[in-house]
Enzyme design. Sequence first.
Site, PDB file in Angstrom:
ATOM      1  N   SER A  77      -1.788  50.444  67.716  1.00 19.26           N
ATOM      2  CA  SER A  77      -1.733  51.751  66.817  1.00 19.26           C
ATOM      3  C   SER A  77      -1.489  51.111  65.242  1.00 19.26           C
ATOM      4  CB  SER A  77      -0.847  52.799  66.969  1.00 19.26           C
ATOM      5  OG  SER A  77       0.494  52.320  67.126  1.00 19.26           O
ATOM      6  N   GLY A 131       2.121  43.914  50.439  1.00 17.53           N
ATOM      7  CA  GLY A 131       0.681  44.554  49.886  1.00 17.53           C
ATOM      8  C   GLY A 131      -0.041  43.988  50.432  1.00 17.53           C
ATOM      9  N   GLU A 176       2.420  36.398  44.896  1.00 20.40           N
ATOM     10  CA  GLU A 176       3.361  35.744  45.730  1.00 20.40           C
ATOM     11  C   GLU A 176       2.959  34.422  46.164  1.00 20.40           C
ATOM     12  OE1 GLU A 176       2.546  38.270  49.375  1.00 20.40           O
ATOM     13  OE2 GLU A 176       3.703  40.208  48.291  1.00 20.40           O
ATOM     14  N   HIS A 233       8.421  33.605  58.293  1.00 16.01           N
ATOM     15  CA  HIS A 233       8.674  34.120  57.151  1.00 16.01           C
ATOM     16  C   HIS A 233      10.148  33.676  56.793  1.00 16.01           C
ATOM     17  CE1 HIS A 233       9.339  36.602  53.619  1.00 16.01           C
ATOM     18  NE2 HIS A 233       8.062  37.121  53.831  1.00 16.01           N
ATOM     19  N   ARG A 293       4.394  29.487  52.853  1.00 14.07           N
ATOM     20  CA  ARG A 293       5.724  29.842  53.749  1.00 14.07           C
ATOM     21  C   ARG A 293       6.276  28.791  54.726  1.00 14.07           C
ATOM     22  NH1 ARG A 293       3.698  36.008  55.255  1.00 14.07           N
ATOM     23  NH2 ARG A 293       4.202  37.057  53.151  1.00 14.07           N
ATOM     24  N   HIS A 307       7.454  35.724  62.278  1.00 13.62           N
ATOM     25  CA  HIS A 307       6.564  36.529  61.467  1.00 13.62           C
ATOM     26  C   HIS A 307       4.989  36.907  61.910  1.00 13.62           C
ATOM     27  CE1 HIS A 307       5.945  39.187  57.849  1.00 13.62           C
ATOM     28  NE2 HIS A 307       5.071  38.464  57.662  1.00 13.62           N
ATOM     29  N   ARG A 341      -0.677  31.355  57.481  1.00 13.27           N
ATOM     30  CA  ARG A 341      -1.575  32.704  56.712  1.00 13.27           C
ATOM     31  C   ARG A 341      -1.107  32.568  55.371  1.00 13.27           C
ATOM     32  NH1 ARG A 341       0.216  37.514  55.623  1.00 13.27           N
ATOM     33  NH2 ARG A 341       2.030  37.486  57.140  1.00 13.27           N
TER      34      ARG A 341
END
Length: 528
Positions: A16, A52, A117, A231, A277, A334, A369
């Site tokens: 979901s 975001g 970022e 993360h 990261r 993460h 990522r």
Amino acid sequence: MRCNGINKKKVIIIGSGLAALTVAERLCQHCHVIILTKSNKDHSNSIKAQGGIAASVSQTDHWKIHYQDTMMAGCFYNNQMAVNVLVEKGPLYINKLMEQGLEFDRDRNGDLLLGKEGAHQKRRILHAGGDATGKVVMNFMKKQIDGKVTIIEHEVVLDLVIENNTCIGVITSNSHEQLTTYYADHIVLATGGCGGLYQVTSNDPSVVGDGLAMAYRAGASLSDLEFIQFHPTMLYLNNRNYGLVSEAVRGEGAILVNDVGKLVMKDTHPLKDLAPRDVVARAIQTEMTNGKTVFLDISMIENFSMKFPTISSLCEQANIDVDTGLIPVAPGAHFLMGGVVTNQVGETTVDGLYAIGEVACTGVHGANRLASNSLLEGIVFSNLLADQILLTPTDVSVYRKTNAMDKKTYTPVGPLPNLAEIQEVMQIHVGIERTKQGLLDAKSWIEQYDFRSYRDALINNYTPIQIRTVNMLTTCWLIITSALKRTESRGAHYRNDYPLINDHEWRNKQIIRKRLETEPRKMTGVGQ
């Protein structure tokens, strides 16, 4: 379209999050769509997303620059075609959402407030509600499907129904352990990643890799499961994890320091605190291994509580006064870059079975990522999957719902570990830094339990609670096996027994992706 008319196609979506709601919204006008979720519909990683959505919507930006940043962050292990699709189509779908009424934060002149970022050359992060982007976007999507999609909560999908390499349905269990079989024309995995397998994680506790285990038992190909992104900045105090501190905070100027004032990232990477990261997470881990505490210094950010209300609330829960300017942080599991192998329209190697979002592996993220590409991925590839389902000329199946016995007699099985035991093994041996011996020890520990059973034996012998544990063990075993196969350090997969290679060398070694994918990289079938 074949979905029109009285006899609509039946589509079951497992999960979901944003990927699930996006494809549901696109299909609900033409198909009979059911969303199955094992807990509350609001329990997903998407709703927790702070930073975001990355998209080149600014006139000073271009999708080709976004492409470069995504490839660089992914250590050039990315599927170049998938990256091209993501960054070129992303702005188009974002603009469509805004036309539908989705509102992102804007300045006094009405211009989009775009954040920056780690590893991004441009300010391209759209955010909403300050640091509550996921919540705002998810609430918007829920309104779009309200009354148009059947959502069944607290219905755990135990396994997929496979006939002749075709997925035709799912077997579920409700809170009373009543078994139900649902059949449909299309089954969509949108179950997220596997961060819940670790002690420290940004993920919702329900996200433990169920979709990966089910796809594996169904015979689907999986790839790149060793690439798990940690993360760098979870709010971590007194051995307790309070939640994610968005990378957007460093984008606004915050820096990492240890408890004696050393600048953690000063000589570590040219981008310093905005490095990719994997680089930042390892640097923090090194400090912690050396007995240091690491803080995020936010003293230079004006009106912090107004800009980052969600993070300020987390600090309040941890009794941290943001006015002191220091937030204690530690890395946490993460995001999974690998997953169920799909093409760009979500098709897996099993007919009738699709995968979108974090559970899928399109190759778009490579070995690591790029920040804020995850929500974008959920939006872009879910739209492409919806197009594919709407255009697929399949015969409409007879929709069946079969209730099993209310009470089922299970054959006794051997003992299984609890979640805390699994998390401890994964955190110690399959975390940010790995060794061959540590991986072998973890693999040996996992294999002492009877989890590699065929589907019929699994359903017949195990209780639903045990099946969830079996799913976790299966996913852990797949991750560990993948990590042992990759004898190199790249991106989020770091082995102490193999040196890192710099970015220029990765450019010259892109052939590695092809080589590993055509060798025994895709683990299919049961018990292999």
